[in-house]
Design a protein around this motif. Structure first.
Motif, short mmCIF file in Angstrom:
data_model
loop_
_atom_site.label_atom_id
_atom_site.label_comp_id
_atom_site.label_asym_id
_atom_site.label_seq_id
_atom_site.Cartn_x
_atom_site.Cartn_y
_atom_site.Cartn_z
N ASP A 260 0.85 -1.41 0.06
CA ASP A 260 0.05 0.14 -0.06
C ASP A 260 0.92 1.36 0.01
N LEU A 337 -1.19 -0.50 -4.37
CA LEU A 337 -2.38 0.31 -3.96
C LEU A 337 -1.66 1.70 -4.26
N GLY A 363 -6.12 1.44 -7.73
CA GLY A 363 -6.34 2.89 -7.06
C GLY A 363 -6.67 3.79 -8.31
N VAL A 443 -10.37 -0.01 -1.27
CA VAL A 443 -9.06 -0.10 -2.18
C VAL A 443 -8.40 -1.61 -1.93
#
Length: 493
Positions: A260, A337, A363, A443
């Motif tokens: 992420d 992400l 994303g 997400v």
């Protein structure tokens, strides 16, 4: 004999006068006084290192041939900042990234995640046709003023210092977020109506924010173990903590990895190499990235290869030891992400790993920064790279773009950012932002669904149909160092 001596003496005197006159003629007299010597440092450093130096007429190598004319030119700028800005190539378009500071101590601290802050990151969203604007909290640093006030990810506020934010007053009101102390009016949303909850007053402090923010292992995602890491900045003083997370992932035997980087604007190139090495053991010691400099520094063009060992650093950036990198041996693809805040060293991960494995971006489109910088100090003897020999009379330093980065295949064309393979617009769900690691966080859920083989499933429907993001000026919303990809002077050794 006397006559010969007379002519010999005359000849010697004439020769000395001639030589003296010739020498003075060869050394032009400088009549112009340089008003601000820092301006000379700015020009010299940019002339040597700037990535687009050949494209800037005022950075031509002949510019300083005539010292009087050169000093007159430099004296035309009242401060170093004005001169620096004038030397940027196609400022705001080609070069969106170079900057100058008047305090390199603050700069160096920022590269290690140390800065004055409330300890949160925000997103502004216009929520209706009336122009009403809210801020939702994207991230809160532990033990920060925001955290101590009970603010958490997903919280919403719509007023700052008692002023309700709308399109008409947005710029001035949002600007209050740069103040040392602010009062935020927290609200909740019900059917499109905002209801005040309470006011929270917070005061910024100097924080050392750990970019290794959150990690988790999902034990059964369609029979697979999935590692998840929220990583918010390539800060070298946290290399050991990053490596420790991958020790856990390795011990757990994860089958998939979700990285992420939605809040990760970049940082150290070296740390980016280490992270890539943790993800892919199969890459061996192959080329992860190659840095290319201007024609004056082609000697520095070199590949950065995947590593088995990393250097660790303290909070001042001093090396404190090395350790073996925990390299995963069974990750065949990577999920990343992303958002518009994903930049530079984060994009380097995507670009550098793509020749070795599929990298699925989920994303929104990333920022688009394929170039990097180095800190230049007023240290001519070190070609402006060494802080220890910098002019002690001031703390000015520059962070100009000095290299472009490529992957193993010579690819570097992502100045428009990396578009997502699966688009999920987080701010569309501003009134239902869930904690990091929650399987229903919009997400993350898209990545987990893709691993389950059900990526076509619709994400949760939006509660509010009309939304429009309002971009905030970076000086208000983000630390000015937040979208950086840099090397330091040790790179050239």
């Amino acid at each position: 004999m006397k006559k010969i001596n007379y002519w010999l003496a005359f000849y010697l005197i004439f020769s000395l006068v001639f030589i003296s006159c010739s020498k003075n003629d060869d050394e032009p007299v400088i009549t112009t006084e340089l008003n601000n010597p820092i301006n000379k440092f700015v020009w010299k450093g940019m002339n040597s290192w700037y990535n687009w130096q050949p494209n800037v007429a005022n950075l031509a190598d002949t510019k300083d041939n005539d010292t009087d004319a050169f000093y007159t030119y430099l004296n035309g700028f009242s401060d170093p900042e004005d001169l620096f800005e004038s030397l940027l190539y196609n400022k705001g378009n080609t070069d969106r990234f170079s900057w100058i500071v008047d305090d390199y101590v603050e700069l160096n601290n920022s590269f290690q995640g140390i800065s004055k802050s409330f300890g949160f990151r925000l997103q502004a969203v216009k929520i209706n046709n009336n122009g009403d604007i809210i801020f939702y909290v994207r991230y809160v640093s532990p033990e920060s003023p925001a955290a101590n006030a009970g603010i958490k990810r997903g919280d919403i506020f719509n007023a700052i210092d008692g002023v309700v934010v709308n399109e008409a007053n947005y710029s001035t009101t949002a600007g209050k977020l740069s103040n040392e102390t602010v009062t935020l009016t927290m609200v909740n949303e019900n059917g499109g109506v905002l209801n005040p909850i309470e006011d929270k007053t917070i005061t910024s402090v100097v924080l050392a924010e750990n970019p290794v923010h959150f990690s988790k292992v999902f034990n059964d995602i369609n029979g697979k173990k999935v590692g998840y890491l929220v990583y918010n900045g390539f800060k070298s003083s946290y290399n050991d903590e990053l490596n420790a997370v991958f020790a856990t992932f390795k011990a757990e035997g994860i089958d998939e990895l979700i990285l992420d980087l939605r809040l990760n604007g970049g940082g150290s190139v070296e740390t980016s190499v280490y992270l890539a090495s943790m993800i892919s053991q199969s890459a061996g010691s192959d080329v992860f990235a190659e840095l290319k400099f201007n024609d004056k520094h082609t000697y520095a063009n070199k590949a950065r290869i995947f590593q088995n060992t990393q250097k660790n650093y303290d909070s001042s950036g001093e090396e404190i030891g090395t350790e073996a990198i925990n390299r995963l041996n069974n990750i065949n693809q990577l999920y990343v992400l992303t958002s518009g805040s994903t930049a530079s060293a984060s994009e380097m991960i995507i670009n550098g790993l793509r020749p070795f494995m599929p990298v699925k971006v989920i994303g929104t489109t990333t920022y688009g920064k394929n170039v990097g910088s180095v800190t230049l100090y007023d240290s001519p003897s070190s070609n402006y790279l060494n802080e220890s020999s910098a002019n002690p009379s001031h703390l000015y330093a520059m962070q100009p773009i000095v290299f472009q980065i490529y992957n193993k295949l010579g690819q570097s064309d992502y100045i428009q950012g990396f578009a997502p393979d699966i688009e999920v617009v987080e701010y569309n769900y501003w009134n239902n932002i869930l904690p990091f690691g929650d399987e229903n966080e919009v997400v993350l859920k898209a990545a987990l669904d893709d691993i389950k083989g059900i990526s076509s499933r619709m994400t949760p429907s939006k509660s509010i149909d009309f939304v429009d993001v309002v971009e905030l000026d970076i000086s208000v919303m983000e630390n000015k160092f937040s979208k950086e990809m840099y090397i330091d002077g040790t790179f050239f050794k």
